[in-house]
Design an enzyme around this catalytic site. Structure first.
Site, mmCIF file in Angstrom:
data_model
loop_
_atom_site.group_PDB
_atom_site.id
_atom_site.type_symbol
_atom_site.label_atom_id
_atom_site.label_comp_id
_atom_site.label_asym_id
_atom_site.label_seq_id
_atom_site.Cartn_x
_atom_site.Cartn_y
_atom_site.Cartn_z
ATOM 1 C CE LYS A 1 -3.163 -2.768 2.659
ATOM 2 N NZ LYS A 1 -3.527 -3.197 4.009
ATOM 3 C CD GLU B 1 -5.368 -6.628 4.305
ATOM 4 O OE1 GLU B 1 -4.703 -5.663 4.656
ATOM 5 O OE2 GLU B 1 -4.902 -7.551 3.596
ATOM 6 C CD GLU C 1 -3.532 -10.683 4.731
ATOM 7 O OE1 GLU C 1 -2.969 -11.611 5.315
ATOM 8 O OE2 GLU C 1 -2.927 -9.670 4.334
ATOM 9 C CG ASN D 1 -3.369 -7.663 8.148
ATOM 10 O OD1 ASN D 1 -2.655 -8.642 7.952
ATOM 11 N ND2 ASN D 1 -3.614 -6.776 7.214
ATOM 12 N NE ARG E 1 0.159 -6.648 10.734
ATOM 13 C CZ ARG E 1 -0.089 -5.776 9.775
ATOM 14 N NH1 ARG E 1 -0.398 -4.529 10.059
ATOM 15 N NH2 ARG E 1 -0.055 -6.131 8.496
HETATM 16 P P1 ADP Z 1 -0.409 -10.170 2.008
HETATM 17 O O1 ADP Z 1 -0.704 -10.880 3.279
HETATM 18 O O2 ADP Z 1 0.907 -10.572 1.430
HETATM 19 O O3 ADP Z 1 -0.608 -8.693 2.077
HETATM 20 P P2 ADP Z 1 -3.030 -10.499 0.688
HETATM 21 O O4 ADP Z 1 -3.721 -11.784 0.629
HETATM 22 O O5 ADP Z 1 -3.543 -9.479 1.654
HETATM 23 O O6 ADP Z 1 -1.463 -10.750 0.942
HETATM 24 O O7 ADP Z 1 -2.992 -9.826 -0.755
HETATM 25 C C1 ADP Z 1 -2.239 -8.678 -1.019
HETATM 26 C C2 ADP Z 1 -2.663 -8.084 -2.341
HETATM 27 O O8 ADP Z 1 -2.522 -9.061 -3.405
HETATM 28 C C3 ADP Z 1 -4.128 -7.665 -2.408
HETATM 29 O O9 ADP Z 1 -4.337 -6.374 -1.880
HETATM 30 C C4 ADP Z 1 -4.358 -7.725 -3.910
HETATM 31 O O10 ADP Z 1 -3.735 -6.599 -4.509
HETATM 32 C C5 ADP Z 1 -3.582 -8.960 -4.339
HETATM 33 N N1 ADP Z 1 -4.425 -10.190 -4.321
HETATM 34 C C6 ADP Z 1 -4.509 -11.113 -3.315
HETATM 35 N N2 ADP Z 1 -5.406 -12.086 -3.624
HETATM 36 C C7 ADP Z 1 -5.925 -11.779 -4.848
HETATM 37 C C8 ADP Z 1 -6.928 -12.375 -5.703
HETATM 38 N N3 ADP Z 1 -7.578 -13.491 -5.367
HETATM 39 N N4 ADP Z 1 -7.197 -11.752 -6.883
HETATM 40 C C9 ADP Z 1 -6.555 -10.616 -7.243
HETATM 41 N N5 ADP Z 1 -5.607 -10.007 -6.472
HETATM 42 C C10 ADP Z 1 -5.289 -10.569 -5.303
#
Ligand code: ADP
Length: 461
Positions: A249, A287, A299, A301, A303
């Site tokens: 981000k 999220e 997911e 978080n 925290r």
């Molecule tokens: P991390 O724990 O590494 O932050 P996340 O699961 O929160 O991983 O995903 C981080 C980012 O990856 C999301 O904000 C999005 O940009 C992309 N992402 C994750 N899953 C998907 C999905 N199923 N389809 C499209 N983009 C995804």
């Protein structure tokens, strides 16, 4: 809600060790002091001159510059807490904040871990068990099984076909935008799985993977929750964190533009329900990806998050204080009906990095000017003369604004960015200034790929 004497006595502590560094160490210290709590700051050798050291009640160096030997050194932190007489540990974000074993070790050492229980952290830290728990609680999830991928190639192919390409392979233990790979079509499926598995094994210590639908144009929208230990939970509105580079981000805002209450309300309430169902305590973030009017959980978080200030600005709730009070065993002092989010807030992450190559930039800050004015907040630990070390995350400050409308908040951020000067090191400020002049961003509702595309166009120009 009134609390009984037993409730108010639970988790009582008067000194908090802040197991973190940088801007969040400052933010937590302020919250503790306002609550009348004493603070213990810690540092690595590289951070000996950190300004929050002199304002803490105690300041202890716990190890060498390498994070593995200091901020991630559980024994050293627990020893520091004992030596300084701390009764609680605030982990901040990153480092040990989502480490279930550390939360457990802290509790076993008689310290209050300012966060959820170690079992909540463990459940949510594994993205597969998190997805399973959320599905069970009725939270909408990205299409795909809530189980780890098997080894059998035929079964894997069948799962991908059932989901429909493109799919995304994700590490169950992944984080920080790593351990993910998009698979556009069947002929690269097995290769992608082998590569991601190897990466996951090396980076997260577990080869466990899962597969879900890759959403092509989603926005990243998240919901902030706060819960006590007595069966009360509220959600504090939503944030949009779609402005990402390499899944990290860069700019966050609250509320998410164009999301009407009717759509978000049931999702917020499902998050609250999920918290109650899993016995969650403290602050957390759900999220979601949002595409074509639907939300998909990715997911949780467990925290405090970097972007919590945008929610503080709109909701008026001091999230760090609320988190500490929850850890003290206090009953949550607000009901869902008390939560009213007003106006619009943006946060820019100011990073010590080259604005074009994004390579980290270490060195001494020779000149610093920070913006002031109504609706402007700066969370930072740096000052003129501060030495930005190459050892840690490049975040040096967060610039946060609040105004009645999104357009006014954007104008305020432009003004705040214009008034921010950091010399001696490179920062991403020129890039942020350009982004806040962008027409599509000003319109709102851009997706998670927008920033990368915008950067590509800028490079080509
Ligand atoms: P991390 O724990 O590494 O932050 P996340 O699961 O929160 O991983 O995903 C981080 C980012 O990856 C999301 O904000 C999005 O940009 C992309 N992402 C994750 N899953 C998907 C999905 N199923 N389809 C499209 N983009 C995804």
């Amino acid at each position: 809600m009134l609390e009984t004497p037993e409730q108010s006595a639970a988790g009582r502590f008067d000194t908090v060790l802040i197991a973190n560094r940088g801007e969040i160490a400052v933010r937590i210290q302020h919250a503790c002091r306002e609550l009348g709590l004493k603070t213990v700051a810690i540092c690595s050798e590289a951070d000996r001159e950190a300004p929050y050291g002199s304002t803490a009640d105690r300041f202890l160096c716990i190890g060498p510059s390498s994070a593995a030997k200091s901020y991630l050194n559980q024994d050293a932190i627990l020893l520091a807490a004992r030596l300084a007489g701390a009764g609680a540990i605030h982990p901040g974000y990153g480092f040990l904040s989502e480490n279930a074993a550390f939360a457990d070790a802290a509790e076993k050492a008689g310290l209050t871990f300012i966060g959820p229980t170690s079992s909540s952290i463990a459940t949510m830290g594994d993205k597969i068990s998190a997805k399973r728990a959320m599905m069970a609680a009725g939270v909408p999830c990205v299409p795909g099984p809530d189980t780890a991928l098997p080894d059998d190639p035929d079964t894997i192919e069948r799962i991908a076909l059932e989901i429909g390409y493109p799919v995304i392979i994700k590490a169950a233990g992944g984080g920080g935008g790593r351990g993910m790979r998009v698979v556009p079509k069947a002929d690269v499926l097995h290769e992608a799985i082998a590569l991601t598995r190897e990466e996951a094994r090396k980076a997260f210590g577990s080869p466990s993977l899962y597969m879900e639908k890759f959403l092509e144009h989603p926005r990243h929208i998240e919901i902030q929750v706060i819960c006590d230990d007595h069966g009360n939970a509220v959600w504090l509105g939503h944030r949009d964190c779609s402005m990402q580079r390499r899944h990290q981000k860069v700019v966050e805002e609250a509320p998410a533009a164009g999301i009407v209450p009717d759509i978000i309300q049931p999702v917020g309430m499902a998050c609250v329900q999920a918290c109650l169902q899993i016995g969650y305590r403290g602050v957390g973030t759900f999220e979601f990806l949002y595409e074509d009017g639907a939300f998909y959980f990715i997911e949780m978080n467990t925290r405090l998050q970097v972007e919590h200030p945008v929610t503080e600005m709109t909701s008026g709730v001091d999230i760090v204080q609320a988190q500490i009070k929850a850890a003290q065993g206090h009953v949550l002092d607000l009901n869902q009906g008390d939560v009213t989010c007003e106006g619009h807030s943006f946060e820019c992450r100011i990073n010590a990095e080259d604005p074009n190559s994004f390579l980290p930039s270490a060195g001494v800050v020779t000149h610093l000017a920070l913006p002031t004015g109504p609706g402007i907040r700066v969370d930072t630990h740096i000052h003129a003369g501060y030495k930005v070390s190459p050892y840690y995350d490049s975040l040096i400050a967060k610039l946060i604004v609040h105004a009645p409308t999104r357009a006014e908040a954007m104008a305020r951020m432009r003004e705040a960015l214009a008034g921010t000067e950091v010399e001696g090191i490179s920062t991403n400020i020129p890039f942020l200034r350009a982004l806040f002049e962008d027409g599509a961003f000003a319109q709102g509702e851009t997706d998670i790929h927008y920033l990368e595309q915008w950067l590509k166009l800028r490079r080509a120009a």
